[in-house]
Design a protein around this motif. Structure first.
Motif, PDB file in Angstrom:
ATOM      1  N   UNK A 299     -11.457 106.677   0.319  1.00 13.69           N
ATOM      2  CA  UNK A 299     -11.086 105.695  -0.705  1.00 13.69           C
ATOM      3  C   UNK A 299     -11.110 104.301  -0.079  1.00 13.69           C
ATOM      4  N   UNK A 300     -11.267 103.298  -0.918  1.00 10.55           N
ATOM      5  CA  UNK A 300     -11.394 101.930  -0.405  1.00 10.55           C
ATOM      6  C   UNK A 300     -10.161 101.089  -0.771  1.00 10.55           C
ATOM      7  N   UNK A 301      -9.574 100.470   0.255  1.00  9.75           N
ATOM      8  CA  UNK A 301      -8.458  99.532   0.066  1.00  9.75           C
ATOM      9  C   UNK A 301      -8.943  98.175   0.567  1.00  9.75           C
ATOM     10  N   UNK A 302      -8.987  97.189  -0.319  1.00  9.73           N
ATOM     11  CA  UNK A 302      -9.462  95.871   0.102  1.00  9.73           C
ATOM     12  C   UNK A 302      -8.762  94.780  -0.696  1.00  9.73           C
ATOM     13  N   UNK A 303      -8.737  93.600  -0.109  1.00  8.21           N
ATOM     14  CA  UNK A 303      -7.855  92.541  -0.603  1.00  8.21           C
ATOM     15  C   UNK A 303      -8.494  91.612  -1.631  1.00  8.21           C
ATOM     16  N   UNK A 304      -7.678  91.221  -2.610  1.00  6.32           N
ATOM     17  CA  UNK A 304      -8.053  90.140  -3.535  1.00  6.32           C
ATOM     18  C   UNK A 304      -7.191  88.943  -3.155  1.00  6.32           C
ATOM     19  N   UNK A 305      -7.818  87.777  -3.010  1.00  2.00           N
ATOM     20  CA  UNK A 305      -7.035  86.627  -2.528  1.00  2.00           C
ATOM     21  C   UNK A 305      -6.793  85.571  -3.592  1.00  2.00           C
TER      22      UNK A 305
ATOM     23  N   UNK B 143      -7.866 100.787  -4.343  1.00  2.00           N
ATOM     24  CA  UNK B 143      -6.555 100.141  -4.310  1.00  2.00           C
ATOM     25  C   UNK B 143      -6.780  98.669  -3.978  1.00  2.00           C
ATOM     26  N   UNK B 144      -6.193  97.782  -4.773  1.00  2.00           N
ATOM     27  CA  UNK B 144      -6.330  96.344  -4.531  1.00  2.00           C
ATOM     28  C   UNK B 144      -5.171  95.889  -3.656  1.00  2.00           C
TER      29      UNK B 144
ATOM     30  N   UNK C  55      -4.469 100.773  -8.821  1.00  2.00           N
ATOM     31  CA  UNK C  55      -3.247 100.636  -8.021  1.00  2.00           C
ATOM     32  C   UNK C  55      -3.303  99.373  -7.148  1.00  2.00           C
ATOM     33  N   UNK C  56      -2.131  98.828  -6.888  1.00  2.00           N
ATOM     34  CA  UNK C  56      -2.022  97.619  -6.063  1.00  2.00           C
ATOM     35  C   UNK C  56      -1.166  97.921  -4.836  1.00  2.00           C
TER      36      UNK C  56
END
Ligand code: PEP
Ligand code: MN
Length: 344
Positions: free
Chosen positions: A161-167, A181-182, A204-205
């Motif tokens: 699964x990928x977890x990566x950031x939104x800025x 997941x954000x 999901x966050x």
């Protein structure tokens, strides 16, 4: 809310407190005592501005009886929230979920090597920033959309699964196209427009604790997500700023059992940013699992010495594999287990 009056407060001071409470639209209940009078404020809907009362003459202190957050609290929902992720993975149940990968996505070769290594060691999700919130504008800012494409490729190959950031708020939808997941990073924990936007997506966050945020502030930021309709929230303790530069941050392990008591939301730990020191990551990962963390976020790089960000705290693959062995053993002792990667 209780307004405690000074020992020497006059009847006029007490009357003014009562009037102010009534002007604000609430009921006042004065409770005269032997030493001092306390005035109870009844009907607090969370909108009371305590500074207005604190500024009145004769007021000694204000005691909060209820918490300022609602939907994230255990009082609101007694049973723990289990955040369901694709592939049957869940955070907040019995499993301890390990999310690992580099700080930043740097190249196809790097992210694929990282993904293969963390999968091999038993991680179930890959982390990696495509949009990086860097303290200095001259530091590597991430590959942006290209980085998201590389993460999607890594998922295709490994099933992680990928977890990566939104800025920023505009980036939420772009990141949501790829992320399972954000992530909202420490520097953005109180970026309220970002929180509101992330509260409206159906993903999901992962909300990281701010660099100098109290637990109450962390939970209030999570409240923004729930208030907008997104209940799929995972909290993350990643260390807070202390006075001693011996470690990058101070790892607040107590936050884990504390959040579990105050909130129904799961909380994971990030021993990489919490310590900033490679050799401290594994012991603190063990400690976090022992303290009841619902998962770990660990920075792993195929060649940490060549990393464009956070190389000094990133584990090489062999050390990460050892971390996994150790946290599996700790999880077992406390009746949990580390989630296994799905077969692709
Ligand atoms: C990260 O996860 O790489 C990161 C930037 O973390 P934090 O927001 O906790 O500093
Ligand atoms: Mn990092």
């Amino acid at each position: 809310m209780l307004i405690v009056m000074n020992h020497g407060a006059t009847d006029a001071h007490i009357r003014r407190v009562i009037e102010t409470i009534e002007e604000m639209g609430y009921q006042a209940r004065p409770m005269p005592g032997k030493q001092r009078t306390t005035v109870g404020l009844v009907g607090n809907d969370g909108k009371v501005d305590p500074s207005r009362l604190m500024a009145l003459e004769g007021v000694l202190e204000i005691i909060h009886v209820t918490q300022p957050y609602k939907q994230v609290s255990r009082e609101w929902k007694a049973e723990s929230t289990v955040v369901r992720l694709p592939g049957g993975l869940s955070v907040g149940g019995e499993d301890v979920v390990v999310i690992a990968g580099p700080c930043s996505v740097e190249s196809e070769e790097q992210i694929l090597a990282a993904a293969r290594a963390v999968k091999e060691a038993g991680a179930t999700a890959l982390r990696g920033g495509a949009f990086k919130p860097r303290t200095s504008p001259y530091s590597f800012q991430g590959l942006g959309r290209k980085g998201l494409g590389l993460l999607a490729k890594a998922r295709e190959e490994t099933g992680l699964l990928i977890v990566t950031e939104a800025i920023d708020p505009e980036g939420v939808d772009i990141v949501a196209e790829v992320a399972d997941v954000i992530q909202i990073g420490a520097r953005n924990m109180q970026n309220f427009s970002l929180l509101k936007r992330a509260g409206r997506v159906k993903k999901p966050v992962l909300l990281k604790r701010g660099i100098a945020a109290t637990i109450t502030e962390l939970l209030l930021s999570a409240e923004y997500l729930l208030a907008e309709g997104n209940g799929q929230v995972i909290l993350c303790e990643r260390g807070i700023r202390g006075f001693d530069p011996a470690t990058r941050n101070v790892f607040d392990l107590t936050a884990i059992p504390l959040v579990h008591r105050l909130s129904h939301l799961p909380i994971i730990a990030d021993p990489s940013h919490a310590t900033g020191l490679r050799e401290k990551v594994t012991p603190m990962a063990r400690a976090a699992v022992a303290a009841g963390a619902d998962g770990l976020l660990v920075e792993v790089h195929p060649h940490p010495d060549r990393a464009l960000s956070d190389g000094g705290q990133s584990l090489p693959p062999d050390q990460f594999a050892e971390l996994m062995r150790q946290v599996r053993a700790i999880a077992e002792v406390i009746g949990r287990r580390v989630a296994e990667p799905a077969e692709v």
